[in-house]
Design an enzyme around this catalytic site. Sequence first.
Site, mmCIF file in Angstrom:
data_model
loop_
_atom_site.group_PDB
_atom_site.id
_atom_site.type_symbol
_atom_site.label_atom_id
_atom_site.label_comp_id
_atom_site.label_asym_id
_atom_site.label_seq_id
_atom_site.Cartn_x
_atom_site.Cartn_y
_atom_site.Cartn_z
ATOM 1 N N LYS A 3 0.831 -1.211 0.000
ATOM 2 C CA LYS A 3 0.000 0.000 0.000
ATOM 3 C C LYS A 3 0.862 1.257 0.000
ATOM 4 C CE LYS A 3 -1.763 2.193 3.432
ATOM 5 N NZ LYS A 3 -2.459 2.646 4.653
ATOM 6 N N ASP A 54 -6.699 0.980 1.120
ATOM 7 C CA ASP A 54 -6.675 1.037 2.584
ATOM 8 C C ASP A 54 -8.041 0.586 3.105
ATOM 9 O OD1 ASP A 54 -8.378 3.131 2.036
ATOM 10 O OD2 ASP A 54 -7.394 4.548 3.388
#
Length: 211
Positions: free
Chosen positions: A120, A138
Amino acid sequence: MNAAKRTEIFSRLREINPHPTTELDYSTPFELLVAVTLSAQATDVGVNKATKKLFPVANTPQAIADLGEEGLKRYISTIGLYNAKAKNVVATSRILVEQYDGEVPRTREALEALPGVGRKTANVVLNTAFGEATIAVDTHIFRVANRTGLAPGKTVRAVEDKLEKTTPQEFKRDAHHWLILHGRYVCKARKPACPECVIRDLCEYKDKTPS
């Protein structure tokens, strides 16, 4: 969820926010890398408060390396998991100095090899600092993608892969910013603001909140 509906969803999100970006404060790729690393299980507001004091003192790999873990902790102690984050940020800074002439690498493989940098974080840096059409998933995006039907998946990686596959090319670069902001301010976890949502008629969420 079909292609026409996806296109309309992103078109509406773009209409209300033509130039979305991260809410983390940064001015260089390295500052962004540090801020995103610090933001794990923390709020952007909390990270910005810490980096507002940190970056005027140390905002380069060499400066952070010179500060050391104990020195860095004094600036980030208000952020969750700050001990582990200080260790990772300092270790990353030393690697950047020693292996990359103090520059942030521009490949996923090199970024993910840095301490504390996962997929991420790498996606955010590649997208926001370097303009690549990556999608960082997320908790907000995971929720929005599943709730709306835009890209349902049981894992973060499954949602990312589906968004990568189905998001129209013209929206890819900004897609994760739109979805994060939508999840943060409209499609909230406990009580989504469905009556105020610009994509409510396109969303496949069955339990919409009433007006």
